[in-house]
Design a protein around this motif. Structure first.
Motif, PDB file in Angstrom:
ATOM      1  N   SER A   1      64.550  -5.663  27.649  1.00 32.53           N
ATOM      2  CA  SER A   1      63.170  -5.334  27.274  1.00 32.53           C
ATOM      3  C   SER A   1      63.061  -3.895  26.776  1.00 32.53           C
ATOM      4  N   LEU A   2      63.771  -2.986  27.435  1.00 32.99           N
ATOM      5  CA  LEU A   2      63.769  -1.580  27.012  1.00 32.99           C
ATOM      6  C   LEU A   2      64.339  -1.452  25.596  1.00 32.99           C
ATOM      7  N   GLU A   3      65.406  -2.172  25.317  1.00 32.00           N
ATOM      8  CA  GLU A   3      66.001  -2.129  23.977  1.00 32.00           C
ATOM      9  C   GLU A   3      65.043  -2.685  22.931  1.00 32.00           C
ATOM     10  N   ARG A   4      64.321  -3.765  23.272  1.00 34.23           N
ATOM     11  CA  ARG A   4      63.333  -4.320  22.326  1.00 34.23           C
ATOM     12  C   ARG A   4      62.210  -3.324  22.063  1.00 34.23           C
ATOM     13  N   LEU A   5      61.762  -2.646  23.104  1.00 30.92           N
ATOM     14  CA  LEU A   5      60.694  -1.657  22.951  1.00 30.92           C
ATOM     15  C   LEU A   5      61.162  -0.515  22.041  1.00 30.92           C
ATOM     16  N   VAL A   6      62.360  -0.014  22.289  1.00 31.71           N
ATOM     17  CA  VAL A   6      62.912   1.062  21.467  1.00 31.71           C
ATOM     18  C   VAL A   6      63.026   0.613  20.007  1.00 31.71           C
ATOM     19  N   ASP A   7      63.511  -0.607  19.783  1.00 30.14           N
ATOM     20  CA  ASP A   7      63.611  -1.131  18.415  1.00 30.14           C
ATOM     21  C   ASP A   7      62.250  -1.145  17.733  1.00 30.14           C
ATOM     22  N   ARG A   8      61.230  -1.572  18.464  1.00 29.46           N
ATOM     23  CA  ARG A   8      59.879  -1.644  17.900  1.00 29.46           C
ATOM     24  C   ARG A   8      59.365  -0.259  17.514  1.00 29.46           C
ATOM     25  N   LEU A   9      59.616   0.724  18.378  1.00 33.85           N
ATOM     26  CA  LEU A   9      59.158   2.090  18.106  1.00 33.85           C
ATOM     27  C   LEU A   9      59.870   2.674  16.888  1.00 33.85           C
ATOM     28  N   VAL A  10      61.188   2.499  16.845  1.00 32.93           N
ATOM     29  CA  VAL A  10      61.961   3.059  15.728  1.00 32.93           C
ATOM     30  C   VAL A  10      61.579   2.373  14.411  1.00 32.93           C
ATOM     31  N   ARG A  11      61.402   1.053  14.456  1.00 32.01           N
ATOM     32  CA  ARG A  11      60.998   0.315  13.241  1.00 32.01           C
ATOM     33  C   ARG A  11      59.636   0.774  12.731  1.00 32.01           C
ATOM     34  N   ALA A  12      58.764   1.179  13.649  1.00 32.67           N
ATOM     35  CA  ALA A  12      57.424   1.629  13.259  1.00 32.67           C
ATOM     36  C   ALA A  12      57.456   2.994  12.571  1.00 32.67           C
ATOM     37  N   GLY A  13      58.607   3.675  12.656  1.00 31.43           N
ATOM     38  CA  GLY A  13      58.738   4.952  11.948  1.00 31.43           C
ATOM     39  C   GLY A  13      58.531   6.181  12.799  1.00 31.43           C
ATOM     40  N   VAL A  14      58.671   6.062  14.127  1.00 29.05           N
ATOM     41  CA  VAL A  14      58.502   7.246  14.976  1.00 29.05           C
ATOM     42  C   VAL A  14      59.620   8.251  14.687  1.00 29.05           C
ATOM     43  N   ASP A  15      59.376   9.498  15.044  1.00 31.28           N
ATOM     44  CA  ASP A  15      60.287  10.599  14.697  1.00 31.28           C
ATOM     45  C   ASP A  15      61.209  11.003  15.837  1.00 31.28           C
ATOM     46  N   GLY A  16      60.984  10.458  17.018  1.00 31.55           N
ATOM     47  CA  GLY A  16      61.808  10.764  18.174  1.00 31.55           C
ATOM     48  C   GLY A  16      61.318   9.928  19.340  1.00 31.55           C
ATOM     49  N   LEU A  17      62.065   9.957  20.448  1.00 26.66           N
ATOM     50  CA  LEU A  17      61.685   9.230  21.658  1.00 26.66           C
ATOM     51  C   LEU A  17      61.792  10.177  22.844  1.00 26.66           C
ATOM     52  N   PHE A  18      60.786  10.123  23.712  1.00 26.37           N
ATOM     53  CA  PHE A  18      60.791  10.897  24.954  1.00 26.37           C
ATOM     54  C   PHE A  18      60.886   9.894  26.093  1.00 26.37           C
ATOM     55  N   VAL A  19      62.053   9.827  26.738  1.00 25.97           N
ATOM     56  CA  VAL A  19      62.224   8.913  27.864  1.00 25.97           C
ATOM     57  C   VAL A  19      62.104   9.697  29.168  1.00 25.97           C
ATOM     58  N   LEU A  20      61.678   9.017  30.202  1.00 28.33           N
ATOM     59  CA  LEU A  20      61.486   9.601  31.535  1.00 28.33           C
ATOM     60  C   LEU A  20      60.408  10.684  31.547  1.00 28.33           C
ATOM     61  N   GLY A  21      59.298  10.383  30.885  1.00 29.88           N
ATOM     62  CA  GLY A  21      58.090  11.179  31.025  1.00 29.88           C
ATOM     63  C   GLY A  21      57.124  10.494  31.981  1.00 29.88           C
ATOM     64  N   SER A  22      55.901  10.979  32.025  1.00 29.18           N
ATOM     65  CA  SER A  22      54.898  10.392  32.932  1.00 29.18           C
ATOM     66  C   SER A  22      54.669   8.917  32.615  1.00 29.18           C
ATOM     67  N   THR A  23      54.553   8.592  31.327  1.00 33.85           N
ATOM     68  CA  THR A  23      54.318   7.206  30.910  1.00 33.85           C
ATOM     69  C   THR A  23      55.526   6.330  31.230  1.00 33.85           C
ATOM     70  N   SER A  24      56.704   6.955  31.359  1.00 32.91           N
ATOM     71  CA  SER A  24      57.925   6.225  31.720  1.00 32.91           C
ATOM     72  C   SER A  24      58.033   5.976  33.218  1.00 32.91           C
ATOM     73  N   GLU A  25      57.015   6.423  33.987  1.00 33.66           N
ATOM     74  CA  GLU A  25      57.020   6.301  35.451  1.00 33.66           C
ATOM     75  C   GLU A  25      58.168   7.092  36.087  1.00 33.66           C
ATOM     76  N   VAL A  26      58.529   8.220  35.483  1.00 39.47           N
ATOM     77  CA  VAL A  26      59.680   8.984  35.971  1.00 39.47           C
ATOM     78  C   VAL A  26      59.558   9.324  37.446  1.00 39.47           C
ATOM     79  N   ALA A  27      58.347   9.646  37.897  1.00 38.53           N
ATOM     80  CA  ALA A  27      58.164  10.061  39.295  1.00 38.53           C
ATOM     81  C   ALA A  27      58.394   8.914  40.275  1.00 38.53           C
ATOM     82  N   PHE A  28      58.392   7.681  39.765  1.00 42.07           N
ATOM     83  CA  PHE A  28      58.528   6.501  40.625  1.00 42.07           C
ATOM     84  C   PHE A  28      59.959   5.956  40.658  1.00 42.07           C
ATOM     85  N   LEU A  29      60.835   6.502  39.815  1.00 38.65           N
ATOM     86  CA  LEU A  29      62.143   5.870  39.611  1.00 38.65           C
ATOM     87  C   LEU A  29      63.249   6.568  40.397  1.00 38.65           C
ATOM     88  N   PRO A  30      64.086   5.799  41.097  1.00 40.56           N
ATOM     89  CA  PRO A  30      65.268   6.388  41.738  1.00 40.56           C
ATOM     90  C   PRO A  30      66.230   6.940  40.684  1.00 40.56           C
TER      91      PRO A  30
END
Length: 315
Positions: free
Chosen positions: A33-62
């Motif tokens: 699912s993560l790979e599909r999400l990344v593919d969708r973002l890159v295909r849409a033309g985004v300029d970079g990816l920020f992983v493990l931010g607040s929206t990534s639930e970083v504070a909740f992840l081991p």
């Protein structure tokens, strides 16, 4: 730690979504699912990816989950766009440990907040960022998030570190538009080169670009990356009427974050749950579950998300 994440002479620019972390029903990282999400973002033309931010639930992840996310995204993107890794934790030694992992797996930069849990003096925040920059071979971005870490990053301190080549940029999620304007003015006045200012305020992106920011880190960009890419391109071309119309469409879509009943759950559960519900409804991720102790959206709340996606033309 002087080069910007794009590897050129200028700052990181454009749309850099903070990537959601899909989980399985058993609360492991859902790699396909993560790979599909990344593919969708890159295909849409985004300029970079920020992983493990607040929206990534970083504070909740081991830590093992964090590493899986970093490795998955860096490997899957394979250099097509820069990947910034969030290294958010309470104190310097913990943050450095995360940052070394991010650098080792191939992230193009790391993103750190001020320390938190303990009350931190401005001199300690500066020491924290200096030590982090000295500890890793990749660019360091500061993350201004006073709502969560109870400290506002000082603009003069940020620009001072940037002038020394220790900071590549800042993600400003303070919501302080006056402070952002002051920072942009000071950046021009001091002539610091290669420092990237990214706004995390996804509902005022056109205004932020009019002030001169370099990019946007929109949580809602997981749900509608193409909308934010259009918005950025309108701003870049000076098409301010079109930019305003796109921003207002996205603002209406952003109402999904209010899907969760406030008597039943916190705003964070509602917002992150709504992003994941949307991605699930759009067929991007297999399961909309968020990490505990967050409360899950119910069927009626999910229907509110569906209605907003339909109105926005996404479903």
């Amino acid at each position: 730690a002087t080069a910007p994440a794009q590897g050129g002479s200028g700052p990181l620019t454009g749309v850099v979504p903070p990537v959601c972390t899909p989980l399985t029903p058993g609360l492991e990282v859902d790699v396909p699912s993560l790979e599909r999400l990344v593919d969708r973002l890159v295909r849409a033309g985004v300029d970079g990816l920020f992983v493990l931010g607040s929206t990534s639930e970083v504070a909740f992840l081991p830590d093992a989950h964090r590493r899986t996310v970093l490795e998955t995204v860096v490997k899957h993107v394979a250099g097509e766009v820069p990947v910034l890794g969030g290294v958010i934790d309470m104190t310097t030694l913990r943050v450095i440990e995360h940052a070394r992992v991010a650098a080792d797996v191939g992230c193009d930069g790391v993103v750190a907040t001020a320390p938190f849990y303990t009350r931190t003096h401005p001199a300690e925040i500066e020491t924290h960022l200096r030590r982090l920059a000295a500890a890793v071979p990749v660019p360091v971005y500061a993350y201004d998030l006073p709502v969560s870490v109870h400290s506002k990053l000082d603009g003069a301190m940020l620009l001072g570190l940037a002038a020394e080549g220790l900071l590549a940029g800042v993600k400003d999620s303070s919501g302080d538009e006056g402070g952002l304007r002051t920072l942009m003015t000071a950046l021009r006045d001091t002539g610091v080169a290669g420092f990237s200012v990214l706004t995390g305020s996804e509902l005022t992106v056109d205004a932020a670009f009019a002030m001169g920011v370099h990019g946007v880190v929109p949580g809602l960009g997981n749900v509608d990356p193409a909308g934010y890419v259009r918005l950025y391109r309108h701003c870049l071309a000076g098409r301010w009427d079109e930019a305003r119309a796109e921003q207002e469409r996205l603002l209406r879509l952003f109402d999904i974050v209010n899907a969760g009943a406030p008597g039943r759950m916190g705003r964070g559960s509602s917002a992150l749950g709504s992003f994941k519900a949307a991605l699930h409804l759009l067929g991007v991720i297999d399961c909309p579950v968020t990490a505990p102790p967050q409360i899950q959206l119910d069927a009626a709340e999910t229907d509110r998300v569906r209605a907003r996606l339909t109105t926005a033309g996404l479903l």
